[in-house]
Design an enzyme around this catalytic site. Sequence first.
Site, PDB file in Angstrom:
ATOM      1  N   ASP A  35     -55.860 -16.853 -19.640  1.00 44.12           N
ATOM      2  CA  ASP A  35     -55.856 -15.779 -20.271  1.00 44.12           C
ATOM      3  C   ASP A  35     -54.851 -14.657 -19.692  1.00 44.12           C
ATOM      4  O   ASP A  35     -54.890 -14.254 -18.593  1.00 44.12           O
ATOM      5  CB  ASP A  35     -57.285 -15.334 -20.203  1.00 44.12           C
ATOM      6  N   CYS A  83     -54.704  -9.399 -27.274  1.00 46.44           N
ATOM      7  CA  CYS A  83     -54.794 -10.867 -26.930  1.00 46.44           C
ATOM      8  C   CYS A  83     -54.362 -11.865 -27.882  1.00 46.44           C
ATOM      9  O   CYS A  83     -53.777 -12.745 -27.506  1.00 46.44           O
ATOM     10  CB  CYS A  83     -56.164 -11.084 -26.444  1.00 46.44           C
ATOM     11  N   HIS A 138     -61.419 -12.498 -29.811  1.00 47.08           N
ATOM     12  CA  HIS A 138     -60.804 -12.819 -28.534  1.00 47.08           C
ATOM     13  C   HIS A 138     -60.003 -13.823 -28.686  1.00 47.08           C
ATOM     14  O   HIS A 138     -60.472 -15.165 -29.209  1.00 47.08           O
ATOM     15  CB  HIS A 138     -61.679 -12.815 -27.338  1.00 47.08           C
TER      16      HIS A 138
END
Length: 260
Positions: free
Chosen positions: A124, A69, A109
């Site tokens: 995302d 991520c 994250h």
Amino acid sequence: MTDLNRLFRKRIGYPENETITFEALKTVLEKAAVTIPFENLSIITKNTKEITRENLIEKLLVNNEGGLCYELNPLLYFFLVESGFDARLIRGEVFNNEKNAWSDLGRTHVAILLNHDGETYLIDSGFGGNLPLIPVPLTGEIVTSRNGEFRVKKEETDFGDFILEMKLKNKHSNWNIGYAFDSKHPVSHVCEFDEIQSILIHKEESPFNKRPLITQLTKNGNKTLTNTTFTKMVDGISTKEEIDSNGFNEYAKLHFGMEL
């Protein structure tokens, strides 16, 4: 057009001459999800670099690798900003639904908030198989993609003021928490993500420093490779194949286009 913009479009198969509108973001997110794997191989092989714009271009767009991520979403963020969008990077804390508890890793994250026509949306491209594939408004409204249903609820936690919830297709019958995030403290510079990378490399609780993982959405499901199994979901039907360590590189090349 910058090299990043041109190379990103080439990687995901998006035409150079087409303007990226807000309505086109769904297509961008879909194309990115099926072309850029979520993977931890640089951590496993101890071949990590500082998180910079230039290093992300080299890894993800020149070498055609995948990432986690803190690599995938910053790259998408740079692309969105260069395409004229008002976006910012944020950090969040992932929820472990099996343990019914927040992770022990802190706010590791990374995601994106995007402002458009007076509304703010969560975007995302770095949440493994849990991708919304669509901008999710911060209003609590449920949005639906081929990967399931998603919503963002305003809720104060120790990790921020909003929570992403998801009901993945062929997996969840009830709402599951994805992560909490902080909309009030955007990331000022991607060098912050060197800390995240270090945590995921060194902490015992990290799920990414123990065995190789490559996972990616497909047009009709998803596929996941570890050092012992290759799992494929096609139209809701899952099959799992046992492999040995010698087969990992072969499968990585065959199913994910990754030369190891």
